[in-house]
Design a protein around this motif. Structure first.
Motif, PDB file in Angstrom:
ATOM      1  N   LEU A   1       0.800  -1.341   0.009  1.00 16.16           N
ATOM      2  CA  LEU A   1      -0.097  -0.260   0.083  1.00 16.16           C
ATOM      3  C   LEU A   1       0.803   1.148   0.035  1.00 16.16           C
ATOM      4  O   LEU A   1       0.515   2.108  -0.640  1.00 16.16           O
ATOM      5  N   ALA A   2       1.937   1.237   0.640  1.00 17.77           N
ATOM      6  CA  ALA A   2       3.068   2.468   0.562  1.00 17.77           C
ATOM      7  C   ALA A   2       3.341   2.652  -0.706  1.00 17.77           C
ATOM      8  O   ALA A   2       3.617   3.822  -0.994  1.00 17.77           O
ATOM      9  N   ALA A   3       3.839   1.592  -1.402  1.00 12.28           N
ATOM     10  CA  ALA A   3       4.308   1.654  -2.853  1.00 12.28           C
ATOM     11  C   ALA A   3       3.214   2.129  -3.813  1.00 12.28           C
ATOM     12  O   ALA A   3       3.484   3.287  -4.508  1.00 12.28           O
ATOM     13  N   MET A   4       1.899   1.591  -3.371  1.00 12.08           N
ATOM     14  CA  MET A   4       0.705   2.156  -4.542  1.00 12.08           C
ATOM     15  C   MET A   4       0.444   3.681  -4.333  1.00 12.08           C
ATOM     16  O   MET A   4       0.412   4.506  -4.980  1.00 12.08           O
ATOM     17  N   ASP A   5       0.375   4.007  -2.705  1.00  9.56           N
ATOM     18  CA  ASP A   5       0.491   5.447  -2.384  1.00  9.56           C
ATOM     19  C   ASP A   5       1.490   6.405  -2.928  1.00  9.56           C
ATOM     20  O   ASP A   5       1.107   7.662  -3.405  1.00  9.56           O
ATOM     21  N   ALA A   6       2.492   5.718  -3.168  1.00  5.52           N
ATOM     22  CA  ALA A   6       3.710   6.581  -3.730  1.00  5.52           C
ATOM     23  C   ALA A   6       3.741   6.830  -5.044  1.00  5.52           C
ATOM     24  O   ALA A   6       3.711   8.053  -5.609  1.00  5.52           O
TER      25      ALA A   6
ATOM     26  N   GLY B   1       8.068   5.295  -1.201  1.00  4.24           N
ATOM     27  CA  GLY B   1       7.159   4.307  -0.804  1.00  4.24           C
ATOM     28  C   GLY B   1       7.858   3.038  -0.512  1.00  4.24           C
ATOM     29  O   GLY B   1       7.261   2.092  -0.510  1.00  4.24           O
ATOM     30  N   GLY B   2       9.197   3.036  -0.101  1.00  2.00           N
ATOM     31  CA  GLY B   2       9.779   1.707  -0.041  1.00  2.00           C
ATOM     32  C   GLY B   2       9.991   0.909  -1.036  1.00  2.00           C
ATOM     33  O   GLY B   2      10.340  -0.439  -0.607  1.00  2.00           O
ATOM     34  N   ILE B   3       9.910   1.312  -2.321  1.00  2.00           N
ATOM     35  CA  ILE B   3      10.171   0.636  -3.527  1.00  2.00           C
ATOM     36  C   ILE B   3      11.782   0.185  -3.464  1.00  2.00           C
ATOM     37  O   ILE B   3      12.564   1.171  -3.545  1.00  2.00           O
ATOM     38  N   THR B   4      12.113  -0.929  -3.434  1.00  3.22           N
ATOM     39  CA  THR B   4      13.445  -1.160  -3.761  1.00  3.22           C
ATOM     40  C   THR B   4      14.292  -1.368  -5.130  1.00  3.22           C
ATOM     41  O   THR B   4      15.321  -1.216  -5.327  1.00  3.22           O
TER      42      THR B   4
END
Lengths: 113, 134
Positions: free
Chosen positions: A71-76, A102-105
């Protein structure tokens, strides 16, 4: 607005630098543990097979933690694709510029041919 | 019915007279589809083509392509990103109804957004335009 994705530290392949119109962002879905997939209208304009960008996030081992990370990645990505500025572009992800929201690595782009 | 007024992007190849078929192209900024790496010193821009893009679901949809030649990644590792950022700035020109010269190779003209990228190699259109490609 233009959204820029840079998947590699060295741009030497067609999946290392990919640019789309922000309006062509079709949305996202979870596709695996720790992976969110974004979709854009493909460069060859197919409506049934666009470009796919796999966004890798941290996989923690628990479903709820994974949901939060996805969800953090989607939000970003929603934030990036809703950006409006005078420059006309936004960098959604970049290895060269170390833009990793968003924590995407990491990301992997599959281009519709 | 009011026709929307928008900016158009102009690209031209190098050449002798510059007036042969497909020596120059001009596309609405709104028809820009995307861009990708093409070679170590080239970035390809793609625009909608009017021959098939209204047929939703067609598997043979086409596009128009413009390849920009620029400095090599050996001299500027982020040159491809810099190029697309400059193109984005050109397309974000707040004017309406303008023809914006992005690259006119024959006349050595490039948009001012490219100026910082012209130090070693001038941005140019060296490859034939891909008209109704795909």
């Amino acid at each position: 607005m233009i959204t820029i994705y840079n998947a590699a530290a060295v741009i030497d392949g067609t999946d290392d630098l990919n640019v789309y119109r922000t309006k062509d962002f079709y949305g996202m879905e979870s596709t695996a543990v720790g992976v969110v997939t974004s979709r854009y209208l493909g460069a060859v304009n197919h409506s049934d097979a666009g470009d796919v960008i796999a966004l890798t996030v941290v996989s923690s081992g628990t479903d709820d933690a994974d949901r939060i990370n996805r969800l953090a990645a989607m939000d970003a990505m929603v934030s990036k694709n809703n950006t409006v500025n005078k420059s006309g572009f936004v960098v959604a992800f970049s290895e060269i510029e170390n833009v990793k929201p968003g924590g995407i690595t990491g990301i992997a782009v599959s281009i519709d041919s | 019915m009011n026709k929307p007024v928008e900016n158009y992007l102009y690209f031209a190849l190098t050449g002798t007279s510059g007036d042969a078929a497909n020596d120059a192209v001009c596309y609405p900024a709104s028809t820009f589809i995307g861009a990708t790496f093409s070679a170590a010193n080239k970035t390809i821009l793609k625009f909608e083509d009017n021959t098939a893009n209204t047929i939703d679901g067609a598997v043979s949809k086409k596009f128009n392509s413009v390849t920009l030649t620029h400095a090599n990644i050996s001299t500027n590792a982020s040159v491809h990103m810099d190029i697309v950022k400059a193109v984005a700035k050109i397309m974000a020109n707040p004017g309406k109804g303008k023809v914006l010269t992005v690259v006119d190779t024959a006349n050595g003209i490039v948009a001012e957004e490219f100026e910082a990228l012209n130090n070693t190699t001038q941005v140019s259109c060296g490859d034939a335009f891909g008209i109704t490609a795909g």
